[in-house]
Design a protein around this motif. Structure first.
Motif, PDB file in Angstrom:
ATOM      1  N   SER A 102       0.809  -1.230   0.000  1.00 13.02           N
ATOM      2  CA  SER A 102       0.000   0.000   0.000  1.00 13.02           C
ATOM      3  C   SER A 102       0.838   1.275   0.000  1.00 13.02           C
ATOM      4  O   SER A 102       0.296   2.371  -0.101  1.00 13.02           O
ATOM      5  N   ASN A 103       2.168   1.150   0.118  1.00  8.72           N
ATOM      6  CA  ASN A 103       3.033   2.329   0.108  1.00  8.72           C
ATOM      7  C   ASN A 103       3.745   2.497  -1.228  1.00  8.72           C
ATOM      8  O   ASN A 103       3.833   1.565  -2.021  1.00  8.72           O
ATOM      9  N   ARG A 104       4.247   3.703  -1.460  1.00  9.40           N
ATOM     10  CA  ARG A 104       5.064   3.984  -2.641  1.00  9.40           C
ATOM     11  C   ARG A 104       6.539   3.918  -2.252  1.00  9.40           C
ATOM     12  O   ARG A 104       6.905   4.332  -1.150  1.00  9.40           O
ATOM     13  N   PRO A 105       7.398   3.440  -3.143  1.00  9.71           N
ATOM     14  CA  PRO A 105       8.833   3.478  -2.849  1.00  9.71           C
ATOM     15  C   PRO A 105       9.360   4.903  -2.979  1.00  9.71           C
ATOM     16  O   PRO A 105       8.818   5.702  -3.753  1.00  9.71           O
ATOM     17  N   PRO A 106      10.416   5.259  -2.243  1.00 11.07           N
ATOM     18  CA  PRO A 106      11.007   6.589  -2.423  1.00 11.07           C
ATOM     19  C   PRO A 106      11.550   6.731  -3.840  1.00 11.07           C
ATOM     20  O   PRO A 106      12.098   5.786  -4.407  1.00 11.07           O
ATOM     21  N   ASN A 107      11.371   7.900  -4.430  1.00 13.30           N
ATOM     22  CA  ASN A 107      11.881   8.126  -5.788  1.00 13.30           C
ATOM     23  C   ASN A 107      12.083   9.612  -6.018  1.00 13.30           C
ATOM     24  O   ASN A 107      11.531  10.453  -5.308  1.00 13.30           O
ATOM     25  N   ALA A 108      12.867   9.924  -7.027  1.00 13.37           N
ATOM     26  CA  ALA A 108      13.242  11.311  -7.295  1.00 13.37           C
ATOM     27  C   ALA A 108      12.039  12.173  -7.640  1.00 13.37           C
ATOM     28  O   ALA A 108      11.979  13.348  -7.269  1.00 13.37           O
ATOM     29  N   GLY A 109      11.075  11.607  -8.364  1.00 15.14           N
ATOM     30  CA  GLY A 109       9.890  12.382  -8.728  1.00 15.14           C
ATOM     31  C   GLY A 109       9.118  12.856  -7.506  1.00 15.14           C
ATOM     32  O   GLY A 109       8.699  14.009  -7.418  1.00 15.14           O
ATOM     33  N   ALA A 110       8.931  11.935  -6.552  1.00 19.58           N
ATOM     34  CA  ALA A 110       8.228  12.289  -5.321  1.00 19.58           C
ATOM     35  C   ALA A 110       9.006  13.346  -4.544  1.00 19.58           C
ATOM     36  O   ALA A 110       8.426  14.282  -3.981  1.00 19.58           O
ATOM     37  N   ASP A 124       2.920   8.237   1.845  1.00 17.48           N
ATOM     38  CA  ASP A 124       2.762   6.932   2.478  1.00 17.48           C
ATOM     39  C   ASP A 124       1.304   6.709   2.847  1.00 17.48           C
ATOM     40  O   ASP A 124       0.560   7.654   3.149  1.00 17.48           O
ATOM     41  N   TYR A 125       0.903   5.441   2.850  1.00 22.69           N
ATOM     42  CA  TYR A 125      -0.455   5.081   3.253  1.00 22.69           C
ATOM     43  C   TYR A 125      -0.585   5.345   4.757  1.00 22.69           C
ATOM     44  O   TYR A 125       0.081   4.711   5.565  1.00 22.69           O
ATOM     45  N   GLY A 126      -1.410   6.316   5.114  1.00 20.88           N
ATOM     46  CA  GLY A 126      -1.558   6.688   6.523  1.00 20.88           C
ATOM     47  C   GLY A 126      -2.576   7.801   6.684  1.00 20.88           C
ATOM     48  O   GLY A 126      -3.354   8.092   5.765  1.00 20.88           O
ATOM     49  N   LEU A 127      -2.562   8.455   7.841  1.00 24.50           N
ATOM     50  CA  LEU A 127      -3.591   9.443   8.175  1.00 24.50           C
ATOM     51  C   LEU A 127      -3.591  10.628   7.218  1.00 24.50           C
ATOM     52  O   LEU A 127      -4.650  11.095   6.803  1.00 24.50           O
ATOM     53  N   ARG A 128      -2.405  11.161   6.872  1.00 26.20           N
ATOM     54  CA  ARG A 128      -2.352  12.331   5.991  1.00 26.20           C
ATOM     55  C   ARG A 128      -2.870  11.985   4.598  1.00 26.20           C
ATOM     56  O   ARG A 128      -3.632  12.736   3.995  1.00 26.20           O
ATOM     57  N   LEU A 375       1.519   3.055 -11.128  1.00 28.42           N
ATOM     58  CA  LEU A 375       2.477   3.715 -10.250  1.00 28.42           C
ATOM     59  C   LEU A 375       3.066   2.698  -9.271  1.00 28.42           C
ATOM     60  O   LEU A 375       2.331   1.898  -8.691  1.00 28.42           O
ATOM     61  N   PRO A 376       4.387   2.716  -9.076  1.00 32.02           N
ATOM     62  CA  PRO A 376       5.024   1.652  -8.284  1.00 32.02           C
ATOM     63  C   PRO A 376       4.555   1.632  -6.834  1.00 32.02           C
ATOM     64  O   PRO A 376       4.236   2.661  -6.249  1.00 32.02           O
ATOM     65  N   ARG A 377       4.519   0.431  -6.282  1.00 31.59           N
ATOM     66  CA  ARG A 377       4.259   0.231  -4.858  1.00 31.59           C
ATOM     67  C   ARG A 377       5.466  -0.506  -4.276  1.00 31.59           C
ATOM     68  O   ARG A 377       6.343  -0.955  -5.012  1.00 31.59           O
ATOM     69  N   VAL A 378       5.491  -0.653  -2.957  1.00 31.96           N
ATOM     70  CA  VAL A 378       6.609  -1.348  -2.320  1.00 31.96           C
ATOM     71  C   VAL A 378       6.077  -2.193  -1.167  1.00 31.96           C
ATOM     72  O   VAL A 378       5.150  -1.787  -0.465  1.00 31.96           O
ATOM     73  N   LYS A 393      10.448  -4.715   1.148  1.00 28.63           N
ATOM     74  CA  LYS A 393      10.980  -3.546   0.426  1.00 28.63           C
ATOM     75  C   LYS A 393      11.213  -3.836  -1.051  1.00 28.63           C
ATOM     76  O   LYS A 393      12.099  -3.254  -1.680  1.00 28.63           O
ATOM     77  N   THR A 394      10.401  -4.737  -1.603  1.00 26.40           N
ATOM     78  CA  THR A 394      10.457  -5.021  -3.043  1.00 26.40           C
ATOM     79  C   THR A 394       9.484  -4.115  -3.782  1.00 26.40           C
ATOM     80  O   THR A 394       8.319  -4.002  -3.406  1.00 26.40           O
ATOM     81  N   ARG A 395       9.956  -3.456  -4.827  1.00 31.12           N
ATOM     82  CA  ARG A 395       9.085  -2.603  -5.658  1.00 31.12           C
ATOM     83  C   ARG A 395       8.166  -3.483  -6.496  1.00 31.12           C
ATOM     84  O   ARG A 395       8.575  -4.540  -6.980  1.00 31.12           O
ATOM     85  N   LEU A 396       6.943  -2.997  -6.684  1.00 28.18           N
ATOM     86  CA  LEU A 396       5.964  -3.698  -7.531  1.00 28.18           C
ATOM     87  C   LEU A 396       5.552  -2.799  -8.685  1.00 28.18           C
ATOM     88  O   LEU A 396       5.176  -1.643  -8.484  1.00 28.18           O
ATOM     89  N   SER A 397       5.634  -3.334  -9.907  1.00 23.13           N
ATOM     90  CA  SER A 397       5.056  -2.672 -11.080  1.00 23.13           C
ATOM     91  C   SER A 397       4.029  -3.608 -11.693  1.00 23.13           C
ATOM     92  O   SER A 397       4.318  -4.796 -11.885  1.00 23.13           O
ATOM     93  N   VAL A 398       2.848  -3.094 -11.967  1.00 32.09           N
ATOM     94  CA  VAL A 398       1.823  -3.859 -12.679  1.00 32.09           C
ATOM     95  C   VAL A 398       1.786  -3.339 -14.107  1.00 32.09           C
ATOM     96  O   VAL A 398       1.544  -2.146 -14.330  1.00 32.09           O
TER      97      VAL A 398
END
Length: 510
Positions: A102-110, A124-128, A375-378, A393-398
């Protein structure tokens, strides 16, 4: 005595060394997965599979999946990545293992574009993230909110139709993506800021379009620094330098928008727009409900870019396919003439009666998904899928593009055939994330927040453009159907077309 001390020290050193070696070996054995990693290409030393992706990663990964299977493992620099390339594999990751991914990996675009992941897309998947999503759904992207600004869509589309009619009278072709971006930016501006972003189509709106395309292109790059963090500071591809420059341009634009909006707050008393509502959360007493100005800018960046470029690209591809297949355009015209006639414009309430138009939209989502690689997940924790071990901590691309062109799922997948969605087998397939054969917006918790809006905009704007005009290529021009890879899948050569009004003149005045 000295000999005894030396002996004892030597024995103690050996014991300590054996202790740490044994502990290391035991831990290694405990950590060692009992099941293998998914199959995949070996890759190169240090950089791994990065050089194998080329300039069209979605195509390269689809070819690899034919060799290695629906769940594929790639070593990307110092990081792990898995790619899902079939509906079943996508379902396993985005439904069964959704929470773990449910989270995104860190990346330069972000980091460099999206205000250090302070937005809704990369947070990140959370309250904000939940707060940003809730506000967006309640006041802009959800069903009721979309109904509330239906009139805005109708008015802005009317402006675009009249500009296109003027171009027709001058025998000038229209550049489709420029027209669409101009209209959609104004639609979104009306909802967010209570004003049109661009009063006239010109250099200012074209610069906005260029900034949107540049953002989507640069955010889609496979940046070496994302996969080998220790050398990220070197910025070997120059990607991060470009991102920082682009961010500064966006920040100036968004800051100016917010400043002008604040100056007119007295005009909206009792009728707050989206930005008024979001700004109210900046003053919230609750930390959980409080948004910083950076969060708000980042959210506006999401809405203006994803809200214009993704829908625009799908509509452009659909029109290009119809120009390539005139029989599809004719059948769409026939259906609309029967349901609506030629004395008025298409209205959103007509769309449920236009089954062939809906089939054209689904077929475009299938063959030309706006985001070819979801969009990648981790992964938060290690897990298993199809008998394979997936480390933490494995990135996922669909690979949504590959799923749409899978011959085991779709008959003649390279053909553009809207009729496939009128058959008993496929007519109930829906692009909202529950049918994994067609997931242009992704699925699960991190499905695109603008899914409903995207479908409404594509169906309504495409339907109106098809109903209102006859379409043709400029004399002597050939249609280029090449793709340009990015976060959104653009046409490599923007579609330019000649239009001729086909409705009663009064229909273009409303």
């Amino acid at each position: 005595m000295a000999q005894l001390n030396t002996f004892l020290l030597r024995e103690l050193a050996v014991a300590v060394a054996l202790f740490y070696i044994t502990r290391f070996l035991i831990r290694s054995l405990l950590r060692k997965p009992t099941k293998p990693l998914p199959p995949g290409p070996k890759g190169w030393p240090v950089v791994g599979a990065l050089p194998l992706l080329g300039s069209m990663p979605h195509v390269a990964l689809a070819k690899m999946a034919k060799k290695y299977g629906p769940v594929m493992y790639l070593r990307m620099g110092t990081l792990n990545m898995v790619v899902a390339s079939t509906p079943d594999a996508a379902r396993a990751f985005l439904k069964t293992l959704d929470l773990n991914f449910s989270n995104r990996p860190p990346n330069a675009g972000a980091t460099h574009i999206a205000y250090n992941a302070q937005d809704m897309v990369f947070a990140d998947y959370g309250l904000r993230w939940k707060l940003l999503r809730k506000l967006s759904n309640l006041h802009m992207l959800g069903g009721k909110a979309l109904d509330d600004w239906a009139q805005v869509r109708a008015v802005e589309l009317g402006h675009m139709l009249r500009v296109m009619c003027d171009a027709s009278r001058r025998d000038e072709p229209v550049v489709v993506p420029e027209m669409l971006t101009y209209a959609m930016a104004n639609m979104i501006g009306q909802v967010i800021l209570s004003r049109r972003v661009f009063v006239t189509k010109g250099s200012e709106s074209n610069e906005f379009k260029d900034m949107v395309v540049e953002l989507m292109t640069s955010a889609g790059f496979f940046n070496i620094g994302d996969f080998i963090p220790s050398i990220a500071w070197m910025d070997l591809q120059g990607i991060e330098r470009g991102m920082k420059k682009l961010h500064r341009r966006w920040d100036v634009l968004l800051t100016q928008m917010m400043k002008e909006h604040s100056a007119t707050a007295h005009e909206r008393r009792g009728k707050p727009d989206f930005l008024d509502i979001v700004m109210a959360n900046a003053d919230s007493k609750s930390d959980e409900e409080k948004l910083s100005l950076t969060n708000i800018k980042a959210l506006l960046l999401n809405l203006f870019t994803a809200g214009t470029d993704t829908s625009s690209s799908v509509i452009e591809w659909a029109l290009a396919e119809m120009l390539l297949n005139p029989n599809i355009l004719k059948r769409a015209h026939d259906e609309m003439d029967q349901v609506i006639g030629r004395n008025r414009r298409l209205e959103e309430s007509d769309i449920p009666k236009l089954s062939y138009l809906q089939a054209i939209c689904k077929e475009t989502f299938r063959k030309h998904p706006s985001t070819p690689l979801n969009l990648p997940r981790v992964s938060t924790e290690a897990c298993e899928i199809n008998g394979y071990y997936i480390p933490a901590k494995t990135r996922l691309s669909v690979n949504i593009w590959a799923i749409g062109r899978d011959p085991d799922v779709w008959e003649n997948p390279l053909d553009f055939t809207p009729e496939r969605f009128l058959t008993e087998k496929n007519k109930k397939i829906d692009p909202r994330g529950n049918d994994f054969e067609l997931i242009p917006f992704g699925a699960g918790r991190r499905i695109c927040a603008g899914t409903r809006m995207g479908i409404v905009l594509v169906e309504y704007i495409l339907g109106t453009l098809v109903h209102s005009f006859d379409w043709a290529l400029p004399a002597g021009e050939k249609l280029n159907m090449d793709e340009a890879f990015g976060l959104a899948l653009q046409k490599a050569v923007p579609l330019s077309a000649v239009v001729r009004p086909r409705l009663a003149p009064s229909a273009y005045l409303s």
